[in-house]
Design an enzyme around this catalytic site. Sequence first.
Site, short mmCIF file in Angstrom:
data_model
loop_
_atom_site.label_atom_id
_atom_site.label_comp_id
_atom_site.label_asym_id
_atom_site.label_seq_id
_atom_site.Cartn_x
_atom_site.Cartn_y
_atom_site.Cartn_z
N ASN A 1 0.81 -1.23 0.00
CA ASN A 1 0.00 0.00 0.00
C ASN A 1 0.84 1.28 0.00
O ASN A 1 0.38 2.32 -0.44
CB ASN A 1 -0.99 0.00 1.16
N ARG B 1 11.47 4.45 4.97
CA ARG B 1 11.33 4.67 6.41
C ARG B 1 12.18 3.69 7.21
O ARG B 1 12.73 4.04 8.26
CB ARG B 1 9.85 4.56 6.83
N LYS C 1 12.55 -7.46 0.95
CA LYS C 1 11.59 -8.28 0.20
C LYS C 1 10.32 -7.46 0.04
O LYS C 1 9.53 -7.31 0.96
CB LYS C 1 11.26 -9.58 0.92
N PRO C 2 10.12 -6.88 -1.16
CA PRO C 2 8.93 -6.06 -1.36
C PRO C 2 7.69 -6.94 -1.56
O PRO C 2 7.80 -8.14 -1.83
CB PRO C 2 9.26 -5.28 -2.64
N ALA C 3 6.53 -6.34 -1.43
CA ALA C 3 5.28 -7.07 -1.67
C ALA C 3 5.24 -7.53 -3.11
O ALA C 3 5.70 -6.84 -4.02
CB ALA C 3 4.09 -6.16 -1.36
N GLU C 4 4.66 -8.71 -3.32
CA GLU C 4 4.60 -9.28 -4.66
C GLU C 4 3.75 -8.45 -5.61
O GLU C 4 3.94 -8.50 -6.83
CB GLU C 4 4.06 -10.72 -4.61
N THR D 1 0.70 -12.22 9.96
CA THR D 1 2.03 -12.49 9.42
C THR D 1 3.11 -12.05 10.40
O THR D 1 4.14 -12.71 10.55
CB THR D 1 2.22 -11.77 8.08
N GLU E 1 5.31 -3.22 12.56
CA GLU E 1 4.23 -2.24 12.39
C GLU E 1 3.08 -3.01 11.76
O GLU E 1 3.08 -3.30 10.57
CB GLU E 1 4.70 -1.07 11.52
N ARG F 1 -8.08 8.05 2.23
CA ARG F 1 -6.75 8.11 1.62
C ARG F 1 -6.38 6.72 1.10
O ARG F 1 -6.57 5.72 1.78
CB ARG F 1 -5.73 8.60 2.65
N CYS G 1 -2.95 1.42 7.10
CA CYS G 1 -3.07 0.83 8.43
C CYS G 1 -3.60 1.83 9.45
O CYS G 1 -4.06 1.43 10.53
CB CYS G 1 -1.75 0.25 8.87
N GLU H 1 9.05 3.85 14.17
CA GLU H 1 9.76 4.20 12.93
C GLU H 1 9.67 5.70 12.70
O GLU H 1 8.76 6.38 13.19
CB GLU H 1 9.17 3.44 11.75
#
Length: 535
Positions: A205, A213, A228-231, A288, A306, A334, A340, A515
């Site tokens: 997102n 960050r 490891k970025p989101a797929e 997760t 987070e 938004r 989140c 963060e």
Amino acid sequence: MATCFWLRSCGARRLGSTFPGCRLHPRAGGLVPAPGPAPGPAQLRGYVGGLAGLSAALLRTDSFVGGRWLPAAATFPVQDPASGAALGMVADCGVSEARAAVRAAYEAFCSWREVSAKERSSLLRKWYNLMIQNKDDLARIITAESGKPLKEAHGEILYSAFFLEWFSEEARRVYGDIIYTPAKDKRALVLKQPVGVAAVITPWNFPSAMITRKVGAALAAGCTVVVKPAEDTPFSALALAELASQAGIPPGVYNVIPCSRKNAKEVGEAICTDPLVSKISFTGSTTTGKILLHHAANSVKRVSMELGGLAPFIVFDSANVDQAVAGALASKFRNTGQTCVCSNRFLVQRGIHDAFVKAFAEAMKKNLHVGNGFEEGTTQGPLINEKAVEKVEKQVNDAVSKGATIVTGGKRHHLGKNFFEPTLLSNVTQDMLCTHEETFGPLAPVIKFDTEEEAIAIANATDVGLAGYFYSQDPAQIWRVAEQLEVGMVGVNEGLISSVECPFGGVKQSGLGREGSKYGIDEYLELKYVCYGGL
């Protein structure tokens, strides 16, 4: 935010090989490819009006490990959530690639930790400058892969870059202490040192901001990272890798290993259990996060989590209705409700309830416009996938079946399978799914309450606590409620609270650590006590 463009299917063609040899050259108003053979019409067909205008140097599809672009044995498709068209095929990394990335990061750490704070600061600043120079292209990539309206994508890129700027400055402000003990012949020193290699797992997102960050703080502290970025959104992470390389970030300091949903579990486990990894930083679901905490526990790794939220948005009788409605729009819708810290439950006091619901519905109809993120005027793009739409639909149907009233919206949008109408529900009760399950979509359920104590009890009746919002003009009430809300962040008469300078994080099962802000770098530092005797 930038000019409108569309991404179309590119079939089996991989973006990285579409314009070989292309490099970035800055110019006023954008970037153009370096001199060389121009791509023919057939090459551009997959990016009609869209990626054809971007530099191929930013459109990477391989993993980035040890300063090199490395293909994987397999690839996976990344889709445009607005149209469902394939954007490109990206390297589908597995366990072996993940372990290789960790080794590269560890080898780089041995030298990066010795780089002076000033030099680390300078390199992060160069990375920030490149992000600003390329902000339009980076925003387009975000909109293409996440569906986020282009205006919001531009905002995210600036927010992302500001983290690099902020931590470039914090790198030079890591101070220790000297402690004077009762013994005259001893001195006690406290040193702050980097924890080591950090495994960074980020969500779709905010595909750019959630990386910078974390990574900005890690690199400033002297750590190295494996991302490891989101797929769903790997292109943003890979574009950042290209700019990090251009900025002179040494090989192995910033590594990216994209992978498919099929491989995500084993890749995540591989990097989180590797003995060379000292720190795990994750943003995503609480479910997760708990799995990753188990992985961390086996080798007692440092963690930053987070996780999910269920943010209450409370409107007291003393509130200014117009201000509360404006804050509700900003907080709830938004990124089409996919953050989140989006308000999940609206608690409105009886005396102001009807006026608020009426004004909120009118404001939604006037200000919220559903469309493709590249279209002028769009404020509500698609949800990330059909599963997300099904979740919103399920919550609406559940609420209506239990007596809730649809004030506006309530169904899928005609634009496509990933679009849902901005929806407002009234007569909502606490036994409905939407009040105790994070929505992550454009649904605003309103619960009527009578007393301040009742509102606080409803707001705190959850096992998560990331953000909370409330509107009141009573100074005494503001102090009471701000202190009693069981969340990590509170917005008082304000619907947008995220800022580079302020600590971001939650309590309860919404996470561990903070963060951003001056506190963010501490998550990547260990304290070492040195007793210096014989003086």
